[in-house]
Design a protein around this motif. Structure first.
Motif, mmCIF file in Angstrom:
data_model
loop_
_atom_site.group_PDB
_atom_site.id
_atom_site.type_symbol
_atom_site.label_atom_id
_atom_site.label_comp_id
_atom_site.label_asym_id
_atom_site.label_seq_id
_atom_site.Cartn_x
_atom_site.Cartn_y
_atom_site.Cartn_z
ATOM 1 N N HIS A 141 -9.546 7.238 4.326
ATOM 2 C CA HIS A 141 -10.049 6.015 5.155
ATOM 3 C C HIS A 141 -9.209 6.320 6.675
ATOM 4 C CE1 HIS A 141 -9.424 2.014 6.762
ATOM 5 N NE2 HIS A 141 -9.935 1.500 5.836
ATOM 6 N N ILE A 143 -7.467 5.116 8.477
ATOM 7 C CA ILE A 143 -6.030 4.495 8.721
ATOM 8 C C ILE A 143 -4.986 5.934 8.570
ATOM 9 C CG2 ILE A 143 -5.429 3.987 6.159
ATOM 10 C CD1 ILE A 143 -3.669 1.793 7.086
ATOM 11 N N TRP A 203 -9.341 -2.118 -2.213
ATOM 12 C CA TRP A 203 -8.736 -2.221 -0.848
ATOM 13 C C TRP A 203 -8.039 -3.252 -0.880
ATOM 14 C CZ3 TRP A 203 -7.467 0.566 3.455
ATOM 15 C CH2 TRP A 203 -7.245 -0.021 4.586
ATOM 16 N N THR A 205 -5.621 -6.679 0.846
ATOM 17 C CA THR A 205 -4.999 -7.006 2.157
ATOM 18 C C THR A 205 -3.889 -8.098 1.621
ATOM 19 O OG1 THR A 205 -6.708 -8.714 2.164
ATOM 20 C CG2 THR A 205 -6.929 -6.674 3.469
ATOM 21 N N VAL A 207 -2.361 -5.203 3.952
ATOM 22 C CA VAL A 207 -2.287 -3.838 3.831
ATOM 23 C C VAL A 207 -0.545 -3.975 3.689
ATOM 24 C CG1 VAL A 207 -2.257 -1.427 4.848
ATOM 25 C CG2 VAL A 207 -4.189 -2.854 4.722
ATOM 26 N N ASN A 211 1.637 2.023 4.122
ATOM 27 C CA ASN A 211 0.203 2.237 3.878
ATOM 28 C C ASN A 211 -0.399 2.893 2.831
ATOM 29 O OD1 ASN A 211 -0.443 0.570 6.254
ATOM 30 N ND2 ASN A 211 0.196 2.066 7.549
ATOM 31 N N HIS B 141 -11.339 -0.916 14.334
ATOM 32 C CA HIS B 141 -11.164 0.026 13.011
ATOM 33 C C HIS B 141 -11.017 -0.495 11.657
ATOM 34 C CE1 HIS B 141 -8.517 2.637 10.943
ATOM 35 N NE2 HIS B 141 -8.192 3.406 12.087
ATOM 36 N N ILE B 143 -9.553 -0.494 9.379
ATOM 37 C CA ILE B 143 -8.375 -1.078 8.747
ATOM 38 C C ILE B 143 -8.707 -2.575 8.833
ATOM 39 C CG2 ILE B 143 -7.047 -1.323 10.762
ATOM 40 C CD1 ILE B 143 -4.366 -0.802 9.070
ATOM 41 N N SER B 152 -17.713 -1.527 12.154
ATOM 42 C CA SER B 152 -16.645 -0.614 11.921
ATOM 43 C C SER B 152 -16.675 0.800 12.656
ATOM 44 C CB SER B 152 -16.453 -0.301 10.371
ATOM 45 O OG SER B 152 -16.361 -1.515 9.824
ATOM 46 N N TRP B 203 -2.898 4.672 19.247
ATOM 47 C CA TRP B 203 -2.700 4.741 17.633
ATOM 48 C C TRP B 203 -1.555 5.241 17.349
ATOM 49 C CZ3 TRP B 203 -5.257 2.182 13.483
ATOM 50 C CH2 TRP B 203 -4.651 2.417 12.175
ATOM 51 N N VAL B 207 2.178 3.079 10.956
ATOM 52 C CA VAL B 207 1.615 1.722 11.076
ATOM 53 C C VAL B 207 2.349 0.585 10.403
ATOM 54 C CG1 VAL B 207 -0.440 0.081 10.500
ATOM 55 C CG2 VAL B 207 -0.889 2.620 11.050
ATOM 56 N N ASN B 211 -0.260 -5.282 10.457
ATOM 57 C CA ASN B 211 -1.188 -4.099 10.943
ATOM 58 C C ASN B 211 -1.644 -4.537 12.359
ATOM 59 O OD1 ASN B 211 -1.064 -2.345 8.951
ATOM 60 N ND2 ASN B 211 -2.425 -3.823 7.795
#
Lengths: 274, 274
Positions: A141, A143, A203, A205, A207, A211, B141, B143, B152, B203, B207, B211
């Motif tokens: 990913h 991220i 995935w 949320t 997050v 991470n 992103h 995320i 995306s 970035w 993170v 987020n």
């Protein structure tokens, strides 16, 4: 449960011994191993335990970390990956999962890091092929593009893998890393026989602050497992399905309960679509 | 500083009045506005203040949120976006930034959500074009794919935008959202005249727990601003460069200091490559 594999990191609370016993007790036929817990007991012992368990080893995690700039560090990474390939042989698996690695400290040269990862895979591919091991490039990913995995999509992983024979280099398809990819179903079809491992987790949320631990049990998040699994099955993929979850709550639970939940969710959301 | 624009959210600690004054005091010639602070003082007042300030309005943030499934909610979103287009006209900007929206609560149908976003853009494009406003699809992103933006990648945004005249629908190129995209330089070249806004911020890792606030000042993270900016400039992009940072530390600082830092980093990392 014939194709369900417990990736060892899903039950990080278990030792290798406990994971082998726990997987067998739950009626699984496969396990995904990690190098660190294998090294803890020693490769020979681990290999013996695995053979005695009767479990298949769906993959070994993980080789990779190819993005260093210094020649010494690159040679060290090559050597470590050759060792990982040898460990695959000893443990009886033909799949080494590769985590490409992130940007070297202070570097902003993402293209260069990607190039070095691709070059390293090229150097290792023949060594793997001669030993009957396939390198599985794991697109991660975005991220993680800065700090862990510079290969950011299945499309990109395939662009690298296709430079080598499918008997040497394939891809790891992980729902968590790839569910967002706009044309992921086409890329899965393109991957075809190059899919060397299918890993599932969700995935979720929000997050979490760490991470790395944002993986959820199938069904707890946003991934459409039936659609994703159908796409993988349509390629003819006949291998194991590894559940790989990094999650503080999962790790705090009893291993038996985690495996039971995982088996139930697999039976509901994945297995019917294989 | 002729093309540097302060996106209002970078100085969320400032009111609209303060942001206009602060941008002028810092010698900027442009500002990116948000609908909420505009609505707070009233559209007419805001438009008057903007006109008096002599600043250009590089864009209005934000329309979008197109992914609801219920017809009523979709009609409400359309109406709200038409209102946002009208606000662009009143404020004197020709760019409306579109945030596509995430998965509706409980839904795992990412493909469906993407389709609804693309359809909504199609319904709004002529309305925008007739008023001299370009819709800027903002790829976000991955995320944020679940909860904020189902478009995306720049590639995917262009696949949608190219179904409409460039005078109606373009793309927002934001370094934070796109820096990881494997072929982003080719996609920027492909975008060409469809780039309606260039937004910059970094970035950063790790993170943060929230987020949304993981955007850093240019130079504090992993983005290669010179390379990215060169690619944008090569398309002939001649518009403003908006600095849009959501970051708790930035918001806790004095607005003047934020703008001064932003101008310095822009002069160092972005402007020479335009």
């Amino acid at each position: 449960m014939a194709r369900l594999s417990l990736n060892q990191r899903t039950t990080a609370q278990w030792s290798l011994r406990e994971a082998l016993d726990g997987a067998r007790a739950a009626g699984l036929s496969s396990i995904g191993l990690w190098r660190e817990p294998v090294a803890e007991v020693g490769l020979e012992t681990a290999a013996q335990w695995v053979a005695d368990s009767g479990l298949r080893v769906s993959s070994l995690c993980r080789g990779g970390f190819f993005t260093a700039e210094e020649p010494d560090a690159r040679e060290a990474a090559d050597a470590d990956n050759r060792a990982a390939i040898d460990e695959c042989v000893a443990l009886g698996t033909d799949v080494l999962v590769l985590v490409p690695g992130g940007l070297p400290g202070g570097s902003k040269d993402l293209a260069g890091a990607r190039e070095r990862a691709a070059e390293a895979i090229g150097r290792l591919a023949p060594y793997a092929g001669e030993r009957g091991v396939r390198l599985g490039i794991e697109p991660m990913h975005p991220i993680f593009a800065a700090d862990r995995g510079v290969v950011s999509s299945l499309r990109q992983a395939l662009d690298i893998a296709e430079q080598h024979p499918a008997s040497q280099v394939g891809v790891v398809v992980d729902t968590y890393h790839l569910w967002w990819e706009p044309d992921v179903e086409q890329q899965i079809a393109r991957a075809g026989e190059r899919i060397v491992a299918y890993q599932v987790c969700d995935w979720i949320t929000p997050v979490p602050a760490d991470n790395l631990l944002g993986r959820g049990m199938m069904g707890d998040g946003h991934v459409d497992f039936p659609a994703f699994t159908r796409a993988v099955a349509a390629t003819g993929y006949a291998g194991d399905v590894e559940v790989e979850i990094f999650n503080a709550d999962v790790w705090a639970a009893a291993g038996e309960d985690v495996v039971a939940t995982m088996a139930r969710r697999y039976a509901e959301l994945v297995e019917p679509y294989l």
